[in-house]
Design an enzyme around this catalytic site. Structure first.
Site, PDB file in Angstrom:
ATOM      1  CG  ASN A  22      -2.104  -1.026   0.923  1.00  0.00           C
ATOM      2  OD1 ASN A  22      -2.228  -1.568  -0.181  1.00  0.00           O
ATOM      3  ND2 ASN A  22      -2.893  -1.299   1.941  1.00  0.00           N
ATOM      4  NE  ARG A  91     -10.974   0.666  -3.616  1.00  0.00           N
ATOM      5  CZ  ARG A  91     -12.151   1.017  -4.098  1.00  0.00           C
ATOM      6  NH1 ARG A  91     -12.710   0.335  -5.054  1.00  0.00           N
ATOM      7  NH2 ARG A  91     -12.780   2.056  -3.618  1.00  0.00           N
ATOM      8  CB  CYS A 115     -10.285  -7.304  -2.227  1.00  0.00           C
ATOM      9  SG  CYS A 115      -8.698  -8.090  -2.493  1.00  0.00           S
ATOM     10  CG  ASP A 123     -18.782   8.660  -0.828  1.00  0.00           C
ATOM     11  OD1 ASP A 123     -18.089   7.625  -0.795  1.00  0.00           O
ATOM     12  OD2 ASP A 123     -19.330   9.135   0.176  1.00  0.00           O
ATOM     13  CG  ASP A 301      -5.588  -4.463   4.856  1.00  0.00           C
ATOM     14  OD1 ASP A 301      -6.797  -4.530   4.570  1.00  0.00           O
ATOM     15  OD2 ASP A 301      -4.767  -3.789   4.196  1.00  0.00           O
TER      16      ASP A 301
HETATM   17  C1  UD1 Z   1      -6.977   1.016   1.480  1.00  0.00           C
HETATM   18  C2  UD1 Z   1      -6.043  -0.136   1.181  1.00  0.00           C
HETATM   19  C3  UD1 Z   1      -6.635  -1.434   1.710  1.00  0.00           C
HETATM   20  C4  UD1 Z   1      -7.018  -1.297   3.169  1.00  0.00           C
HETATM   21  C5  UD1 Z   1      -7.861  -0.054   3.421  1.00  0.00           C
HETATM   22  C6  UD1 Z   1      -8.126   0.218   4.899  1.00  0.00           C
HETATM   23  C7  UD1 Z   1      -4.848   0.479  -0.874  1.00  0.00           C
HETATM   24  C8  UD1 Z   1      -4.695   0.287  -2.345  1.00  0.00           C
HETATM   25  N1  UD1 Z   1      -5.847  -0.208  -0.267  1.00  0.00           N
HETATM   26  O1  UD1 Z   1      -8.186   0.763   0.775  1.00  0.00           O
HETATM   27  O2  UD1 Z   1      -5.654  -2.463   1.570  1.00  0.00           O
HETATM   28  O3  UD1 Z   1      -7.792  -2.448   3.544  1.00  0.00           O
HETATM   29  O4  UD1 Z   1      -7.198   1.093   2.877  1.00  0.00           O
HETATM   30  O5  UD1 Z   1      -6.944   0.309   5.600  1.00  0.00           O
HETATM   31  O6  UD1 Z   1      -4.095   1.192  -0.232  1.00  0.00           O
HETATM   32  N2  UD1 Z   1     -15.068   4.872   1.883  1.00  0.00           N
HETATM   33  C9  UD1 Z   1     -16.176   5.579   1.490  1.00  0.00           C
HETATM   34  N3  UD1 Z   1     -16.037   6.488   0.486  1.00  0.00           N
HETATM   35  C10 UD1 Z   1     -14.826   6.738  -0.111  1.00  0.00           C
HETATM   36  C11 UD1 Z   1     -13.698   6.025   0.327  1.00  0.00           C
HETATM   37  C12 UD1 Z   1     -13.842   5.100   1.326  1.00  0.00           C
HETATM   38  O7  UD1 Z   1     -17.277   5.377   1.998  1.00  0.00           O
HETATM   39  O8  UD1 Z   1     -14.767   7.583  -1.024  1.00  0.00           O
HETATM   40  C13 UD1 Z   1     -15.209   3.864   2.931  1.00  0.00           C
HETATM   41  C14 UD1 Z   1     -14.837   2.463   2.454  1.00  0.00           C
HETATM   42  O9  UD1 Z   1     -15.906   1.808   1.795  1.00  0.00           O
HETATM   43  C15 UD1 Z   1     -14.438   1.799   3.764  1.00  0.00           C
HETATM   44  C16 UD1 Z   1     -13.778   2.940   4.525  1.00  0.00           C
HETATM   45  O10 UD1 Z   1     -14.271   4.149   3.962  1.00  0.00           O
HETATM   46  O11 UD1 Z   1     -15.595   1.376   4.443  1.00  0.00           O
HETATM   47  C17 UD1 Z   1     -12.270   2.969   4.467  1.00  0.00           C
HETATM   48  O12 UD1 Z   1     -11.844   2.903   3.103  1.00  0.00           O
HETATM   49  P1  UD1 Z   1     -10.430   3.430   2.603  1.00  0.00           P
HETATM   50  O13 UD1 Z   1      -9.574   3.797   3.770  1.00  0.00           O
HETATM   51  O14 UD1 Z   1     -10.653   4.439   1.543  1.00  0.00           O
HETATM   52  O15 UD1 Z   1      -9.824   2.118   1.956  1.00  0.00           O
HETATM   53  P2  UD1 Z   1      -9.203   1.963   0.516  1.00  0.00           P
HETATM   54  O16 UD1 Z   1      -8.423   3.176   0.142  1.00  0.00           O
HETATM   55  O17 UD1 Z   1     -10.239   1.448  -0.431  1.00  0.00           O
END
Ligand code: UD1
Length: 412
Positions: A22, A91, A115, A123, A301
């Site tokens: 990451n 992702r 995943c 959003d 994770d």
């Molecule tokens: C990243 C990591 C992933 C890890 C996760 C949490 C990468 C490529 N992936 O995923 O391995 O499991 O952080 O540590 O670095 N959310 C929203 N809206 C958004 C963005 C996120 O509602 O625009 C929600 C997501 O659905 C989730 C939460 O916020 O429930 C956290 O997501 P986020 O920290 O953004 O995870 P990722 O960046 O997808």
């Protein structure tokens, strides 16, 4: 890809931790922002990184990836719509959005894959881009963004803690002259990217109050950067040592894993923690009551890894997943393997046991697959894991590493 695992073997030896997935992914994307070549060291050889490299090559960049060192030359970089299969597969391709907005003030991209661990909306990313002066449209699976204001100064606040949105907001912010980002979530991997951006010449100041950026002129130079160790991979091998034998995990940064390591020590597990190595020996701990949260709390994770670690507790442990909606698959596998386990929505309780029946398993995501491998190594016979390619997205050389510790794994 399917693998067969023979449970029961003693696991002993030393394993080197690889670079963080990451961190590597956004770092490779961010290399497009450098003036001059970038040399990244300690880059994990995982399929998500190979996919990101293919996107760079599609954009006419030169990428040489030998061993764990990667040289990126972006001199011929061209704007192209990111309608490319690899964007849909992983992702991390969403980091090209922020980088493209910084470089070209526009981006057209297929919506990111990754995943299936929840709805995973973007959003918060989109709101950050809007607040920075970009307009977006989504049609089918195509996201288009372009600049609509001439504002050079902005203060934005992220609506929710999000690893990806924080990084993307930072990348896009580099297109403006002066930006403040409030409520960003920069975990150790994000901090590694901030260090890199500073090395290539972007003046960024990060404090508890927020992240501040003020434009400066970049100079041509070769930037060398070493990717930080993967705390999730490191924790997986620590768990393996605690469950199955005696493992020394080298080239790690225990400070990045402080909370989960403390949890284990408090439960009574045998861990010897040094500056950059962790020695984990088979031991049994007290039951734990845990829930995932944003850094420095328990990382989502490693939630499934804890599910398997609970087998070595004397009594019933409980865990709650609070970040993703669909990440509880391992507990169904535990039940199928004869473990006394209850699942209620995003909460599970697991009774420790030494009797685990080997089964045929199917990996549903990267971390679930890694937890299944630990479970299979504990089993009383031969297990099969299908969809193992998920695990290769994020674990460098895992089959070879575990075999070198005495694990019996065959690729089918
Ligand atoms: C990243 C990591 C992933 C890890 C996760 C949490 C990468 C490529 N992936 O995923 O391995 O499991 O952080 O540590 O670095 N959310 C929203 N809206 C958004 C963005 C996120 O509602 O625009 C929600 C997501 O659905 C989730 C939460 O916020 O429930 C956290 O997501 P986020 O920290 O953004 O995870 P990722 O960046 O997808």
């Amino acid at each position: 890809m399917d693998i067969q695992v023979l449970g029961g073997s003693y696991i002993k030896g030393t394993v080197q931790c690889s670079g963080a997935k990451n961190a590597a992914i956004p770092l490779i994307c961010a290399s497009l922002l450098a003036k001059g070549k970038v040399l990244l060291r300690n880059v994990p050889r995982i399929s998500d990184v190979f996919d990101i490299c293919q996107i760079l090559r599609y954009l006419d960049c030169r990428v040489i990836f030998k061993g764990h060192t990667m040289l990126i030359d972006n001199v011929n970089l061209k704007y192209k719509p990111l309608f490319f299969d690899e964007c849909r597969r992983i992702r991390g391709s969403y980091y090209f959005i922020g980088v493209f907005l910084a470089l070209f003030s526009k981006c057209e991209i297929w919506l990111p894959g990754g995943c299936k661990i929840g709805a995973r909306p973007i959003d918060v990313h989109l709101q950050a881009f809007t607040d920075l002066g970009f307009t977006y449209h989504i049609e089918g699976n195509i996201l288009t963004l372009y600049k609509t204001t001439t504002n050079e100064v902005a203060t934005i606040a992220l609506a929710k803690p999000s690893v990806g949105a924080s990084m993307n907001a930072l990348f896009a912010a580099l297109s403006l002259s002066k930006v403040t980002i409030l409520h960003g979530l920069f975990e150790p991997e994000g901090m590694d990217v901030i260090t890199f951006l500073k090395e290539i010449g972007y003046p960024i100041f990060y404090t508890q109050e927020g992240l501040f950026y003020e434009k400066a002129r970049l100079e041509f130079k070769l930037v060398k950067h070493t990717v930080i160790p993967d705390r999730i991979e490191a924790f997986t091998y620590v768990a393996l040592g605690l469950l199955k034998g005696d493992v020394v995990v080298k080239r790690v940064n225990p400070k990045d894993m402080q909370y989960p390591l403390e949890v284990l020590k408090d439960a009574g597990y045998q861990l010897l923690i040094k500056d950059n190595e962790i020695h984990a020996k088979k031991s049994y701990g007290k039951p734990m009551l845990l829930k995932t949260g944003v850094y420095p709390a328990l990382p989502t994770d490693i939630q499934s890894i804890f599910g398997v670690l609970f087998l070595n507790t004397i009594g019933t442990s409980q865990i709650e997943e609070t970040i993703f909606e669909n990440r509880m698959q391992i507990y169904t596998d535990l039940i199928q393997s004869g473990v006394e386990c209850r699942i209620e929505g995003n909460k599970a309780s697991v009774l420790g046991t030494t009797i685990i029946h080997s089964k045929e398993y199917k990996a549903y995501d990267l971390r679930h697959g890694a937890a299944l491998l630990l479970l299979a190594l504990l089993g009383d016979g031969e297990s099969k894991i299908s969809n193992f390619e998920y695990v290769l997205r994020g674990y460098d050389d895992i089959i070879h590493k575990i075999k070198s510790l005495g694990g019996k794994i065959t690729i089918l």
